[in-house]
Design a protein around this motif. Structure first.
Motif, PDB file in Angstrom:
ATOM      1  N   ILE A 133       0.782  -1.244   0.000  1.00  0.00           N
ATOM      2  CA  ILE A 133       0.000   0.000   0.000  1.00  0.00           C
ATOM      3  C   ILE A 133       0.813   1.293   0.000  1.00  0.00           C
ATOM      4  O   ILE A 133       0.238   2.368   0.072  1.00  0.00           O
ATOM      5  CB  ILE A 133      -0.971   0.028   1.209  1.00  0.00           C
ATOM      6  CG1 ILE A 133      -0.186  -0.229   2.494  1.00  0.00           C
ATOM      7  CG2 ILE A 133      -2.119  -0.949   1.040  1.00  0.00           C
ATOM      8  CD1 ILE A 133      -0.810   0.368   3.692  1.00  0.00           C
ATOM      9  N   ALA A 181       2.460   2.956  13.945  1.00  0.00           N
ATOM     10  CA  ALA A 181       3.444   3.776  14.681  1.00  0.00           C
ATOM     11  C   ALA A 181       3.812   3.095  15.997  1.00  0.00           C
ATOM     12  O   ALA A 181       4.994   2.878  16.297  1.00  0.00           O
ATOM     13  CB  ALA A 181       2.883   5.176  14.932  1.00  0.00           C
ATOM     14  N   GLU A 218      -3.967  -1.139  23.621  1.00  0.00           N
ATOM     15  CA  GLU A 218      -4.764  -0.887  22.421  1.00  0.00           C
ATOM     16  C   GLU A 218      -6.245  -0.817  22.805  1.00  0.00           C
ATOM     17  O   GLU A 218      -6.777  -1.726  23.438  1.00  0.00           O
ATOM     18  CB  GLU A 218      -4.520  -1.990  21.381  1.00  0.00           C
ATOM     19  CG  GLU A 218      -5.484  -2.006  20.211  1.00  0.00           C
ATOM     20  CD  GLU A 218      -5.608  -0.662  19.491  1.00  0.00           C
ATOM     21  OE1 GLU A 218      -4.592  -0.074  19.116  1.00  0.00           O
ATOM     22  OE2 GLU A 218      -6.762  -0.195  19.315  1.00  0.00           O
ATOM     23  N   ALA A 219      -6.897   0.279  22.379  1.00  0.00           N
ATOM     24  CA  ALA A 219      -8.308   0.476  22.736  1.00  0.00           C
ATOM     25  C   ALA A 219      -9.218  -0.547  22.042  1.00  0.00           C
ATOM     26  O   ALA A 219     -10.207  -1.001  22.622  1.00  0.00           O
ATOM     27  CB  ALA A 219      -8.726   1.895  22.343  1.00  0.00           C
ATOM     28  N   GLY A 223      -4.574  -0.851  14.104  1.00  0.00           N
ATOM     29  CA  GLY A 223      -5.063   0.495  13.752  1.00  0.00           C
ATOM     30  C   GLY A 223      -5.754   0.485  12.398  1.00  0.00           C
ATOM     31  O   GLY A 223      -6.534  -0.416  12.086  1.00  0.00           O
ATOM     32  N   ILE A 224      -5.417   1.463  11.576  1.00  0.00           N
ATOM     33  CA  ILE A 224      -6.099   1.608  10.276  1.00  0.00           C
ATOM     34  C   ILE A 224      -5.780   0.423   9.349  1.00  0.00           C
ATOM     35  O   ILE A 224      -6.563   0.095   8.462  1.00  0.00           O
ATOM     36  CB  ILE A 224      -5.725   2.963   9.621  1.00  0.00           C
ATOM     37  CG1 ILE A 224      -6.274   4.112  10.475  1.00  0.00           C
ATOM     38  CG2 ILE A 224      -6.268   3.080   8.206  1.00  0.00           C
ATOM     39  CD1 ILE A 224      -5.858   5.493  10.024  1.00  0.00           C
ATOM     40  N   ARG A 232      -7.130  -4.124  -1.142  1.00  0.00           N
ATOM     41  CA  ARG A 232      -5.825  -3.467  -1.326  1.00  0.00           C
ATOM     42  C   ARG A 232      -4.768  -4.037  -0.399  1.00  0.00           C
ATOM     43  O   ARG A 232      -3.586  -4.006  -0.693  1.00  0.00           O
ATOM     44  CB  ARG A 232      -5.960  -1.963  -1.050  1.00  0.00           C
ATOM     45  CG  ARG A 232      -6.815  -1.250  -2.047  1.00  0.00           C
ATOM     46  CD  ARG A 232      -6.448   0.196  -2.177  1.00  0.00           C
ATOM     47  NE  ARG A 232      -6.734   1.005  -1.013  1.00  0.00           N
ATOM     48  CZ  ARG A 232      -5.824   1.651  -0.318  1.00  0.00           C
ATOM     49  NH1 ARG A 232      -4.542   1.542  -0.644  1.00  0.00           N
ATOM     50  NH2 ARG A 232      -6.165   2.394   0.706  1.00  0.00           N
ATOM     51  N   VAL A 287      -6.214   3.839  26.981  1.00  0.00           N
ATOM     52  CA  VAL A 287      -5.571   4.648  28.032  1.00  0.00           C
ATOM     53  C   VAL A 287      -6.185   6.034  27.937  1.00  0.00           C
ATOM     54  O   VAL A 287      -5.951   6.762  26.981  1.00  0.00           O
ATOM     55  CB  VAL A 287      -4.039   4.730  27.806  1.00  0.00           C
ATOM     56  CG1 VAL A 287      -3.397   5.663  28.828  1.00  0.00           C
ATOM     57  CG2 VAL A 287      -3.431   3.344  27.879  1.00  0.00           C
ATOM     58  N   ASP A 302     -11.504   4.887  -0.848  1.00  0.00           N
ATOM     59  CA  ASP A 302     -11.745   3.537  -0.317  1.00  0.00           C
ATOM     60  C   ASP A 302     -13.234   3.304  -0.067  1.00  0.00           C
ATOM     61  O   ASP A 302     -13.758   2.230  -0.333  1.00  0.00           O
ATOM     62  CB  ASP A 302     -10.954   3.325   0.980  1.00  0.00           C
ATOM     63  CG  ASP A 302      -9.501   2.953   0.697  1.00  0.00           C
ATOM     64  OD1 ASP A 302      -9.214   2.508  -0.432  1.00  0.00           O
ATOM     65  OD2 ASP A 302      -8.668   3.100   1.599  1.00  0.00           O
ATOM     66  N   ASP A 335      -0.045   9.390  12.896  1.00  0.00           N
ATOM     67  CA  ASP A 335      -1.123  10.339  12.584  1.00  0.00           C
ATOM     68  C   ASP A 335      -1.430  11.291  13.742  1.00  0.00           C
ATOM     69  O   ASP A 335      -1.903  12.405  13.525  1.00  0.00           O
ATOM     70  CB  ASP A 335      -2.414   9.574  12.222  1.00  0.00           C
ATOM     71  CG  ASP A 335      -2.371   8.981  10.817  1.00  0.00           C
ATOM     72  OD1 ASP A 335      -1.310   9.083  10.164  1.00  0.00           O
ATOM     73  OD2 ASP A 335      -3.391   8.416  10.375  1.00  0.00           O
ATOM     74  N   VAL A 378       1.384   4.944   6.049  1.00  0.00           N
ATOM     75  CA  VAL A 378       1.811   3.888   6.961  1.00  0.00           C
ATOM     76  C   VAL A 378       3.331   3.945   7.126  1.00  0.00           C
ATOM     77  O   VAL A 378       3.856   3.867   8.240  1.00  0.00           O
ATOM     78  CB  VAL A 378       1.368   2.509   6.433  1.00  0.00           C
ATOM     79  CG1 VAL A 378       1.934   1.401   7.296  1.00  0.00           C
ATOM     80  CG2 VAL A 378      -0.155   2.431   6.382  1.00  0.00           C
TER      81      VAL A 378
END
Ligand code: FAD
Length: 416
Positions: free
Chosen positions: A57, A115, A134-135, A141-142, A151, A177, A251, A387, A395
């Motif tokens: 990507i 990240a 991680e929430a 993440g994305i 993709r 957090v 997307d 981000d 990425v």
């Protein structure tokens, strides 16, 4: 190997300058040409632990490959070569990196996107104990919740995250957090990689109708279903209008089309040339018969019995140059028209979601301020990247930030 042998191995290596992670492209391509595929993937991962993901990507035509080829008839296919060695490793087994002896220091990482996971990997290699909070229900993440499966193959991401876990990073899922104050004292240093996946609202009448959806929510709900091998529980109508000009808009539009909506159009308030989306993605839209209509802005949605019926759109024209260096779109008076639609998708921007602004300094938009060299924030033991710092980039940029922050953390506490 034939493609690899086209590389001239330029001494000034402009391709490396084009890569945010400063991947040693010349070296890994030379290793491929010499049939040293293990060595090649290792070289890439020394600066980019998400070598496979990025090989799918990365906007190579706008970065490394754009810089290559001034002396060739066409650029070397750097992205495809990287994909080849990453796939070689997935097929033949991941090899662990040697880690330095334990430093007996603990780092807390907030956010398991590219990240946070990149920072975690390089810190583990340096001998730190790393805990990632991680929430969401899944890490990535994305990569996991945003980028569509056509993709980016979900297994590529899963395998690369599994490798980071195997190396020793401990990921705690469903663990947001919210209060940094309660967190700081447990760690020698902290890395914040919480992204910026909040949605910018259109702020126009009718936006509250159920069929007007935020692109982030749409893509996330689709991807959760994909991960659970289910059909997406979010069904769009046949006529879909997407508003926006970035990768998220593209997307959302391509997913809508691929999921069965017949008439999908993208409306953008500036010119197509101004669209921040990657050029390849814009081209992909054309292959799916998705029309991109420039200089258009929605002003209201109309519903009947609480169901979306149409959208009123106004034409725009380019005005003065704004802070982004592009011409500000100006609405043309009296140019309103309406079109009947079944669903609308808003994709006009990302917003930072970071809330602990009393602990680290942020700019007017809420993006965390850092020192570019070390990724250190205004707090002496907190670092940040991705981000949450740049507002939404790529990425590979997030991965590069994580790697740089690991070096920054090591420089700060590695010898004490
Ligand atoms: P994220 O990927 O957003 O990860 C942040 C993580 O932090 C998330 O898992 C989140 O749940 C977690 N988190 C948030 N708050 C907390 C908290 N309080 N506590 C614990 N965890 C928390 N880039 C490309 O290079 N190529 C592409 O093709 C591409 N396509 C894209 C398509 C879409 C739809 C979008 C939205 C972006 C795209 N990008 C692409 C950009 C790229 O995905 C991002 O730049 C990158 O994912 C940023 O990484 P990150 O780790 O900073 O943030």
């Amino acid at each position: 190997m034939a493609e690899a042998s086209r590389c001239l191995g330029c001494a000034d290596a402009p391709c490396i300058d084009g890569c945010p992670a400063r991947n040693n492209i010349v070296k890994f391509i030379r290793q491929i040409a010499q049939e040293n595929f293990r060595g090649a993937i290792r070289t890439v991962k020394e600066s980019n632990v998400f070598a496979g993901t990025c090989a799918y990507i990365c906007p190579v035509g706008e970065s490394c490959e754009m810089k290559c080829g001034s002396k060739l008839d066409r650029p070397v296919k750097i992205g495809e070569l990287q994909r080849f060695v990453a796939e070689y490793e997935r097929e033949n087994g991941f090899r662990k990196f040697k880690t330095l002896p334990p430093k007996n220091k603990k780092i807390g990482v907030i956010g398991a996107g590219p990240a946070g996971l990149s920072a975690s990997f390089y810190l583990v290699c340096m001998g730190y104990e790393v805990e990632v909070f991680e929430a969401a229900e899944l890490p990535g993440g994305i990569l996991t919740y945003g980028i569509p499966e056509n993709r980016l193959i979900p297994d590529v991401v899963k395998d690369e995250i599994e490798f980071i876990v195997q190396m020793g990073a401990k990921i705690k899922i469903n663990s947001p957090v919210d209060d940094l104050n309660k967190f700081i004292d447990h760690y020698d240093a902290i890395f914040i990689g919480v992204g910026a996946y909040g949605s910018v609202k259109l702020k126009i009448p009718g936006e509250e109708l159920e069929e007007v959806i935020q692109a982030q929510n749409y893509l996330k709900r689709r991807k959760i279903a994909v991960y659970n091998n289910q059909k997406p529980d979010i069904k769009l109508g046949s006529r879909v209008a997407v508003f926006g000009g970035g990768n998220t808009a593209i997307d959302a539009a391509t997913c809508a089309k691929n999921d069965g909506s017949e008439d999908v159009k993208i409306y953008y308030r500036r010119s197509i040339n101004d669209m921040p989306a990657f050029k390849d993605e814009i081209e992909y839209c054309k292959t799916l018969d998705i029309e991109i209509i420039e200089y258009m802005q929605p002003v209201s949605f109309q519903g009947e019995n609480n169901k979306l019926k149409s959208v009123t759109i106004v034409k725009t024209k380019p005005g003065e140059v704004d802070q982004s260096g592009r011409q500000r779109p100006v609405m043309i008076e009296g140019s309103e028209f309406f079109i009947e639609i079944d669903s609308a998708i808003a994709a006009i921007g990302q917003l930072p979601t970071f809330e602990n602004t009393d602990i680290v300094d942020v700019d007017k938009k809420g993006l965390i301020l850092i020192d570019d060299e070390t990724m250190k924030t205004s707090h002496p033991k907190i670092f940040a990247g991705g981000d949450a710092v740049n507002g939404g980039a790529t990425v590979v940029k997030a991965v590069a930030d994580g790697c740089k922050a690991a070096e920054g953390i090591d420089a700060l506490i590695g010898k004490s």
